[in-house]
Design an enzyme around this catalytic site. Structure first.
Site, PDB file in Angstrom:
ATOM      1  N   GLY A 215     -29.341  42.184   0.467  1.00 26.11           N
ATOM      2  CA  GLY A 215     -28.171  41.549   1.059  1.00 26.11           C
ATOM      3  C   GLY A 215     -26.987  41.557   0.105  1.00 26.11           C
ATOM      4  N   SER A 216     -26.264  40.484   0.144  1.00 24.68           N
ATOM      5  CA  SER A 216     -25.000  40.422  -0.607  1.00 24.68           C
ATOM      6  C   SER A 216     -25.202  40.525  -2.112  1.00 24.68           C
ATOM      7  CB  SER A 216     -24.275  39.122  -0.293  1.00 24.68           C
ATOM      8  OG  SER A 216     -24.038  39.041   1.095  1.00 24.68           O
ATOM      9  N   ALA A 217     -26.404  40.218  -2.585  1.00 23.34           N
ATOM     10  CA  ALA A 217     -26.640  40.326  -4.028  1.00 23.34           C
ATOM     11  C   ALA A 217     -26.422  41.767  -4.496  1.00 23.34           C
ATOM     12  CB  ALA A 217     -28.051  39.857  -4.377  1.00 23.34           C
TER      13      ALA A 217
END
Lengths: 486, 463
Positions: A215-217
């Site tokens: 995801g956004s990581a």
């Protein structure tokens, strides 16, 4: 009669020769094959005849051995088995070994040539040196903080020391007690069947063997690619990203969970986790450079061993632009192990280089003599120090005033990035909450720790808030332990 | 009684150079043999407990005293005896005691070594008695028919007792159990030697030509068939393949040595294979042994785990060239009969190919010295008796050693001297006593008796 007695003597001689030749065949020619027959229990008897060497954390054994007095004499025991199970693995008389118990089996069981002071003499006398001890890089306080933080929820934590690559914590939750598997007999078989059949998969080592969509990581990787390739020069300049942003060659808009992403800068996009900006930047970087950057962070490496094998994190190498856009925000086929995401944080904290992660600090003989000492090794150059310094600033901002506020620590500089990854068919599963980050004490020369936390069943109200809400506090506890605890 | 008959022989030293007696050689070899056994005993203790066993002095002294007494008996009553026979017997017996003592450590509280030591003592006592009292082996020829009657009685007796491990070869009275078949071997060898020495001429010359192959006539064939029937009877009634094989082999070898007729061997082999085939296909006990031999790992493949023979082969293989060292092997995995029939597996695992070959060579040397005594003795009975006794040891070693190493189908039999088993040890000491007697006659400067008509009494008994 003399003649016939001589004939009888010849007969006896032939019988003797037959016995001698057959004995030589059996004991020399066929011996290796017979020795390797699985029904021949000698190898097991010898293996368990002596206590197994111990696995140490902070210099103290987390394993033990008990003398059962049975045919397979010594059985493995574990102190705090569930806490260290992802590190030690199990050593079962029935089901073999896993993780460090497996990777360092030769040392622990005493067969490693490192342990024999006089190898040739040992071969001749068939003596087996007592098992050696394996000291791990894990720090009890960090490991415990991570285990406590997960509190039985499904998830994992990996923490490394950026300057060396030492793995400070490797936690998988829910865990199991490897002690249950040590021996033989029906109760061991029941425990094995129960653990393998459990829905929660307690024996799965999520920290290194399970890959999750990051995801956004993953946006840290995309940001690094944008800066390295020159797609973004000024982190605070607008990125020409429309709102709504349509995936290339499609009419599918990519929603943002946060406001203000239209034409936002890279700094703003990382701080507030703008999907549209990062997808746009990924597409502008292009497939080849995105793949190269991901690889530079350690993705697509099936050969990483710490010394147990780590599942390969994936960034697809053949994608259409819309798939690349999704991949650039850690969706589509992009997956990563928690350890991999800790390495991403480590790359930023460590000035662009990634040290080879390792779990075994040193091997000592039973008498305490040092047999082998491991140290830092280069693994990847993820980016230039300049880019790393700029990403540090972005990650610090994300913690100080962005989505990762829950990870802030007094007395230390903390950088971080949250993430929430959708998964399941039509994103129907509960999202995974991520937090990756690092901490650098104000009075220290080096950052103390880089960490990745994933919580599988975070109850997500809104994207990123769950990353900051569920995972960040765990990361903070882990980083605090790494910073301040002995 | 034997002493008085033998007393008639003249014992004056002959003129001319006397052959060396070699008793000093025997004594020094005996010291070596005892020391090797004591060393083995110490090695077991060191390997298992890291300490020298406390009773090592007593054990060494016990074995030493036995050896010394036997040596004194030989020195006094058979001074020209072969100097190798006694040391080999002491070494093998002592080695057997070490191996049994070593296996006792695994099977606690069941201990067999003390009993074996008692039996060995009894065996040495019988040895001393035989060497001391039997002045001349030819006396035995007189008791040929008494011998065969006693042998048959001993063979038949166990049929009336319950079977042990599938074979009816034991007589059990309370705690005491023994195998009468063991004693019968010596008695049969005495009978065969006497019978063949007396009827050598008839057996050699009476024959019928059938297609160039000289076959014996029916009249002389009778006893042969009788012996064959007895062997098969033993096999069927007692389910003891080994003993019947041994009897028949012994008879064929002695028949050939006595007559020099290949025809006998042809007949013997024919009868033996016919009997073996018939019994092998009819008797399930024997049949399964053959199956085991053909595929020792069938049990593993069938998921039943390794059988005894497979475990025995594993043990030998684990020994390799140099062995694991005394006390450090795992031959106890074989299960039952590790101390008796499978004792050789322990020797193979813990002493390696080197140790196992040494043991085989010791037996080979024992047989060779027995046969050489047979060559040296002047009377046919003595010659045949020496061949018979040597053949018993040779065949027995081959049958059981070949069995446990997978060379031939396994048949239960004690390894001479090594294996646990009182009757066997005692019998073997008697065999060695007779060999000593025969070798003394062979090497003594003056033939003890000149007349070759010594077999007349045997013939008289027969009539």
């Amino acid at each position: 009669m003399t003649r016939t007695i001589r004939h009888a003597a010849v007969l006896c001689l032939l019988l003797l020769l037959a016995l001698l030749v057959n004995a030589a065949r059996l004991q020399v020619v066929d011996a290796p094959e017979l020795g390797g027959n699985p029904a021949n229990r000698r190898a097991d008897i010898v293996r368990y005849a002596q206590p197994r060497g111990d696995i140490l954390v902070d210099g103290k054994p987390v394993t033990g051995s008990k003398d059962t007095g049975e045919l397979l004499r010594h059985e493995r025991t574990y102190r705090a088995g569930p806490l260290y199970a992802p590190v030690t693995g199990y050593a079962s008389q029935t089901y073999g070994t896993s993780f460090v118990e497996h990777a360092e089996d030769a040392v622990l069981s005493g067969t490693d040539p490192l342990l024999a002071p006089l190898p040739f003499f040992s071969d001749l006398s068939r003596g087996r040196p007592p098992g050696g001890d394996v000291a791990t890089t894990v720090r009890a306080s960090v490991q415990e903080a991570a285990y406590r933080g997960l509190a039985g929820r499904r998830g994992a934590v990996a923490a490394v020391e950026p300057a060396t690559g030492r793995i400070l914590a490797l936690v998988s939750s829910p865990s199991y007690d490897p002690d249950l598997l040590s021996g033989t007999g029906p109760e061991v078989a029941r425990a094995w069947a129960g653990l393998n059949g459990a829905d929660a998969q307690p024996m799965l080592n999520r920290a290194i063997r399970q890959t999750y969509p990051p995801g956004s990581a993953f946006k840290i990787v995309t940001a690094a690619a944008a800066l390295e390739t020159g797609v973004v020069d000024d982190m605070d300049a607008p990125t020409r990203t429309p709102e709504p942003y349509l995936l290339p060659n499609t009419r599918t808009p990519l929603p943002n969970a946060t406001r203000g992403c239209e034409n936002a800068s890279l700094a703003y996009a990382v701080q507030w986790s703008c999907n549209s900006v990062m997808a746009n930047l990924g597409v502008r970087v292009g497939l080849a450079d995105m793949v190269a950057t991901a690889r530079g962070f350690g993705f697509n490496d099936p050969g990483l061993r710490i010394p147990s094998g780590v599942a390969a994190s994936n960034f697809d190498t053949d994608m259409s632009p819309d798939q690349l856009a999704l991949s650039s925000i850690g969706q589509f086929n992009t997956t990563a192990t928690p350890l991999q995401m800790a390495l991403v944080a480590s790359a930023v904290a460590g000035g662009g280089d990634i040290r080879h992660p390792y779990l075994v600090e040193r091997i000592t003989r039973a008498n305490g003599d040092l047999a082998e000492q491991n140290g830092p090794r280069a693994y990847r150059e993820a980016m230039t120090p300049v880019t790393a310094q700029r990403l540090r600033e972005l990650m610090v901002r994300a913690v100080e005033e962005g989505t990762g506020k829950n990870a802030a620590i007094d007395g230390a500089t903390v950088g971080g990035k949250t993430g929430t990854a959708q998964h399941g068919i039509d994103n129907s599963g509960l999202p995974y909450a991520w937090f990756i980050g690092w901490a650098h004490a104000h009075d220290a020369a080096q950052p103390a720790v880089a960490v990745a936390v994933v919580v599988e069943d975070a109850a997500a109200l809104r994207e990123d808030i769950s990353g900051g809400g569920s995972a960040a506090p765990i990361a903070r506890a882990v980083m605090e332990a790494a910073l301040w605890d002995p | 009684m034997t002493a008085t008959t033998a007393g008639t022989s003249p014992h004056e030293p002959s003129p001319g150079p006397r052959p060396p007696k070699r008793r000093g050689v025997e004594l020094s070899l005996l010291v070596c043999a005892v020391l090797i056994c004591v060393y083995g005993y110490v090695a077991v203790g060191l390997a298992r407990n890291g300490a020298v066993p406390q009773d090592v002095a007593g054990y060494g002294a016990g074995l030493g005293v036995l050896a010394l007494l036997a040596h004194l008996a030989v020195r006094l009553r058979a001074p020209y005896a072969d100097p190798l026979l006694l040391p080999i017997a002491v070494l093998l017996n002592g080695l057997g005691l070490v191996l049994i003592y070593r296996l006792d450590l695994e099977t606690a509280p069941d201990r067999a070594a003390p009993a074996q030591l008692v039996w060995s003592t009894l065996g040495v006592a019988l040895f001393i008695a035989a060497v001391g009292l039997l002045r001349d082996h030819r006396v035995l020829a007189r008791y040929a028919y008494l011998s065969v009657t006693a042998a048959l009685a001993l063979l038949v007796a166990p049929i009336f007792f319950p079977a042990v491990n599938g074979a009816r070869i034991w007589i059990r009275i309370g705690q005491l159990s023994f195998q009468p078949g063991e004693f019968a071997k010596v008695l049969l060898a005495v009978f065969f030697a006497a019978y063949l020495a007396a009827n050598r001429g008839a057996l050699t010359h009476a024959s019928r030509l059938i297609r160039k192959l000289q076959l014996p006539t029916g009249r002389v064939l009778g006893p042969v068939v009788a012996v064959w029937l007895v062997s098969v009877g033993v096999l069927v009634l007692e389910r003891d393949l080994g003993t019947s094989l041994l009897f028949f082999g012994l008879f064929v070898v002695m028949l050939y040595v006595a007559t020099g007729r290949i025809g006998w061997i042809a007949v013997g082999l024919l009868l033996a294979s016919a009997g073996a085939f018939a019994v092998g296909s009819l008797e399930p006990h024997v049949h399964s042994r053959v199956d085991d031999w053909l595929n020792p790992y069938a049990g593993i493949e069938a998921g039943r785990g390794p059988g005894q023979l497979a475990q025995s082969l594993f043990a030998f293989a684990a020994g390799g060239l140099l062995g694991t060292g005394l006390g450090l092997g795992h031959s106890v995995l074989i299960g039952f009969a590790t101390k008796s029939d499978f004792i050789l597996a322990t020797a193979g695992e813990e002493l390696g190919l080197v140790g196992l070959s040494s043991i085989f060579l010791l037996y080979g040397l024992l047989v060779a010295r027995g046969l050489s005594a047979g060559l040296g003795v002047r009377d046919p009975f003595g010659r045949l008796l020496a061949v018979g006794l040597s053949s018993i040891i040779a065949l027995q070693v081959f049958v059981i050693a070949g069995g446990v190493t997978g060379l031939i189908p396994l048949t239960g039999m004690p390894m001479p001297f090594l294996a646990q088993g009182g009757s066997s040890v005692v019998t073997n000491w008697v065999i060695v006593a007779l060999m000593i007697r025969l070798s003394h006659s062979a090497r003594a400067p003056q033939p003890v008796l000149m007349d070759t008509d010594v077999l007349a009494p045997a013939a008289a008994v027969r009539r």
